[in-house]
Design a protein around this motif. Structure first.
Motif, PDB file in Angstrom:
ATOM      1  N   PRO A  46       1.878  14.022  -2.535  1.00 31.21           N
ATOM      2  CA  PRO A  46       2.926  15.030  -2.720  1.00 31.21           C
ATOM      3  C   PRO A  46       4.214  14.363  -3.205  1.00 31.21           C
ATOM      4  CG  PRO A  46       2.611  14.560  -0.387  1.00 31.21           C
ATOM      5  CD  PRO A  46       1.509  13.865  -1.113  1.00 31.21           C
ATOM      6  N   GLY A  47       5.045  15.126  -3.859  1.00 26.93           N
ATOM      7  CA  GLY A  47       6.258  14.543  -4.420  1.00 26.93           C
ATOM      8  C   GLY A  47       5.898  13.724  -5.641  1.00 26.93           C
ATOM      9  N   MET A  48       6.379  12.484  -5.692  1.00 29.40           N
ATOM     10  CA  MET A  48       6.042  11.592  -6.799  1.00 29.40           C
ATOM     11  C   MET A  48       4.624  11.064  -6.621  1.00 29.40           C
ATOM     12  SD  MET A  48       7.857   7.972  -7.910  1.00 29.40           S
ATOM     13  CE  MET A  48       9.513   8.647  -7.737  1.00 29.40           C
TER      14      MET A  48
ATOM     15  N   ILE B  77       0.854  -1.184   0.000  1.00 31.77           N
ATOM     16  CA  ILE B  77       0.000   0.000   0.000  1.00 31.77           C
ATOM     17  C   ILE B  77       0.891   1.235   0.000  1.00 31.77           C
ATOM     18  CG2 ILE B  77      -1.780   1.303   1.232  1.00 31.77           C
ATOM     19  CD1 ILE B  77      -2.602  -1.381   2.551  1.00 31.77           C
ATOM     20  N   VAL B  78       0.685   2.134  -0.952  1.00 31.29           N
ATOM     21  CA  VAL B  78       1.412   3.400  -0.975  1.00 31.29           C
ATOM     22  C   VAL B  78       0.386   4.528  -0.947  1.00 31.29           C
ATOM     23  CG1 VAL B  78       3.010   4.883  -2.244  1.00 31.29           C
ATOM     24  CG2 VAL B  78       3.335   2.401  -2.281  1.00 31.29           C
ATOM     25  N   ASP B  79       0.343   5.239   0.172  1.00 33.02           N
ATOM     26  CA  ASP B  79      -0.635   6.316   0.356  1.00 33.02           C
ATOM     27  C   ASP B  79      -0.075   7.270   1.408  1.00 33.02           C
ATOM     28  OD1 ASP B  79      -2.955   7.895   1.073  1.00 33.02           O
ATOM     29  OD2 ASP B  79      -4.205   6.314   0.210  1.00 33.02           O
ATOM     30  N   ASP B  80      -0.155   8.564   1.148  1.00 29.66           N
ATOM     31  CA  ASP B  80       0.393   9.529   2.107  1.00 29.66           C
ATOM     32  C   ASP B  80      -0.534   9.745   3.296  1.00 29.66           C
ATOM     33  OD1 ASP B  80      -1.328  10.840   0.124  1.00 29.66           O
ATOM     34  OD2 ASP B  80      -0.830  12.695   1.180  1.00 29.66           O
TER      35      ASP B  80
ATOM     36  N   VAL C 180       0.581  -7.632   4.478  1.00 31.49           N
ATOM     37  CA  VAL C 180       0.518  -6.246   4.013  1.00 31.49           C
ATOM     38  C   VAL C 180       1.772  -5.483   4.428  1.00 31.49           C
ATOM     39  CG1 VAL C 180      -0.816  -4.098   4.055  1.00 31.49           C
ATOM     40  CG2 VAL C 180      -1.999  -6.309   4.278  1.00 31.49           C
ATOM     41  N   GLU C 181       2.277  -4.673   3.518  1.00 38.50           N
ATOM     42  CA  GLU C 181       3.333  -3.708   3.831  1.00 38.50           C
ATOM     43  C   GLU C 181       2.886  -2.356   3.290  1.00 38.50           C
ATOM     44  OE1 GLU C 181       7.229  -4.864   2.520  1.00 38.50           O
ATOM     45  OE2 GLU C 181       6.953  -6.962   3.133  1.00 38.50           O
ATOM     46  N   HIS C 182       3.104  -1.288   4.067  1.00 41.61           N
ATOM     47  CA  HIS C 182       2.629   0.014   3.585  1.00 41.61           C
ATOM     48  C   HIS C 182       3.716   1.079   3.670  1.00 41.61           C
ATOM     49  CE1 HIS C 182       1.918   1.473   7.735  1.00 41.61           C
ATOM     50  NE2 HIS C 182       1.405   0.263   7.971  1.00 41.61           N
ATOM     51  N   PHE C 183       3.583   2.068   2.798  1.00 40.32           N
ATOM     52  CA  PHE C 183       4.580   3.126   2.647  1.00 40.32           C
ATOM     53  C   PHE C 183       3.880   4.469   2.523  1.00 40.32           C
ATOM     54  CE2 PHE C 183       5.980  -0.836   0.857  1.00 40.32           C
ATOM     55  CZ  PHE C 183       7.272  -1.004   1.351  1.00 40.32           C
ATOM     56  N   ALA C 184       4.512   5.503   3.077  1.00 41.92           N
ATOM     57  CA  ALA C 184       3.910   6.834   3.063  1.00 41.92           C
ATOM     58  C   ALA C 184       4.187   7.601   1.770  1.00 41.92           C
ATOM     59  CB  ALA C 184       4.417   7.643   4.260  1.00 41.92           C
ATOM     60  N   ASP C 185       5.167   7.149   0.983  1.00 38.10           N
ATOM     61  CA  ASP C 185       5.475   7.869  -0.255  1.00 38.10           C
ATOM     62  C   ASP C 185       6.029   6.903  -1.296  1.00 38.10           C
ATOM     63  OD1 ASP C 185       8.666   8.142  -0.322  1.00 38.10           O
ATOM     64  OD2 ASP C 185       7.979   8.396   1.750  1.00 38.10           O
TER      65      ASP C 185
ATOM     66  N   LEU D  63       0.071  -3.939  -5.816  1.00 35.69           N
ATOM     67  CA  LEU D  63       0.263  -2.606  -5.251  1.00 35.69           C
ATOM     68  C   LEU D  63      -1.055  -1.842  -5.255  1.00 35.69           C
ATOM     69  CD1 LEU D  63       1.893  -0.125  -4.340  1.00 35.69           C
ATOM     70  CD2 LEU D  63       2.548   0.233  -6.738  1.00 35.69           C
ATOM     71  N   ILE D  64      -1.471  -1.414  -4.058  1.00 37.35           N
ATOM     72  CA  ILE D  64      -2.608  -0.501  -3.941  1.00 37.35           C
ATOM     73  C   ILE D  64      -2.009   0.897  -3.848  1.00 37.35           C
ATOM     74  CG2 ILE D  64      -4.586   0.189  -2.553  1.00 37.35           C
ATOM     75  CD1 ILE D  64      -4.796  -2.696  -1.583  1.00 37.35           C
ATOM     76  N   LEU D  65      -2.289   1.712  -4.831  1.00 37.20           N
ATOM     77  CA  LEU D  65      -1.551   2.963  -5.008  1.00 37.20           C
ATOM     78  C   LEU D  65      -2.467   4.174  -5.023  1.00 37.20           C
ATOM     79  CD1 LEU D  65       1.093   4.457  -5.695  1.00 37.20           C
ATOM     80  CD2 LEU D  65       0.750   3.783  -8.082  1.00 37.20           C
TER      81      LEU D  65
END
Length: 205
Positions: A60-62, A10-13, A32-37, A53-55
């Motif tokens: 912000p940024g990329m 999961i990539v979500d700010d 599950v693994e998640h990322f802020a950016d 990938l749930i995107l």
């Protein structure tokens, strides 16, 4: 035998979204693994990781589409499901044209998301198998000499004109030399006939 687990990335700010999704999917037995950016995800996850990938589209940024472009350039085999709180039709069309499985607007039905995740797992397996096949064929082709590659190119480009005499005329060499090259090609790539050669490499041409 130990198999690599399928992971939902999961990539979500939005931390709230990341945590809520992680909990919901984990309760259903998913890893599950998640990322802020996006950049952190790129730095830490291999482009051929098993899973999906749930995107988030807008970050912000990329942003999500830029991350998708990065992964496409790397020939990634991770299927993407976009989620967005403000994405419109142009964004969803662009994302799906670039290969995304779906574009879900928040708030979305968790049941629908899980169905998409399962479809993504299946698609990812197909993508990895196809990428492995393409690499195997490229490796085999890399064993050929320059002249053997020319003979193979003629066979692939002109499947109706693959007699030794026709190839010899096109390349300016003798039919006997063509026979020798053809035999070596077939031996190196592991086939016995010209038809098998075309079936093996025809789609790559």
């Amino acid at each position: 035998m130990i198999f690599d687990p399928l992971v939902v990335y999961i990539v979500d700010d939005d931390e709230g979204v990341r945590v809520a999704l992680s909990r919901s999917l984990s309760k259903r037995g998913m890893q599950v693994e998640h990322f802020a950016d996006a950049q952190t995800f790129l730095n830490q996850v291999h482009e051929d990781a098993k899973g999906c990938l749930i995107l988030d589209y807008g970050m912000p940024g990329m942003d999500g589409l830029e991350l998708q472009e990065h992964l496409n350039r790397r020939e990634s085999t991770i299927p993407i499901i976009f989620i967005s709180g403000h994405g419109g039709i142009p964004e969803s069309v662009r994302a799906t044209k670039a290969g995304a499985i779906d574009f879900l607007e928040k708030p979305f039905d968790l049941t629908v998301l899980i169905e998409r995740i399962q479809a993504a797992f299946d698609l990812g397996a197909q993508m990895r198998a196809e990428k492995t096949r393409r690499q195997m064929l490229a490796d085999k082709r890399g064993l050929l000499t320059e002249r053997e590659e020319q003979v193979l190119q003629h066979i692939l480009t002109h499947p109706s004109r693959t007699s030794s005499k026709e190839i010899a005329t096109a390349l300016g060499i003798s039919p006997r030399t063509v026979e020798i090259h053809r035999g070596r090609i077939q031996q190196k790539v592991g086939v016995k006939t010209t038809i098998e050669l075309y079936e093996l490499f025809g789609q790559m041409h």
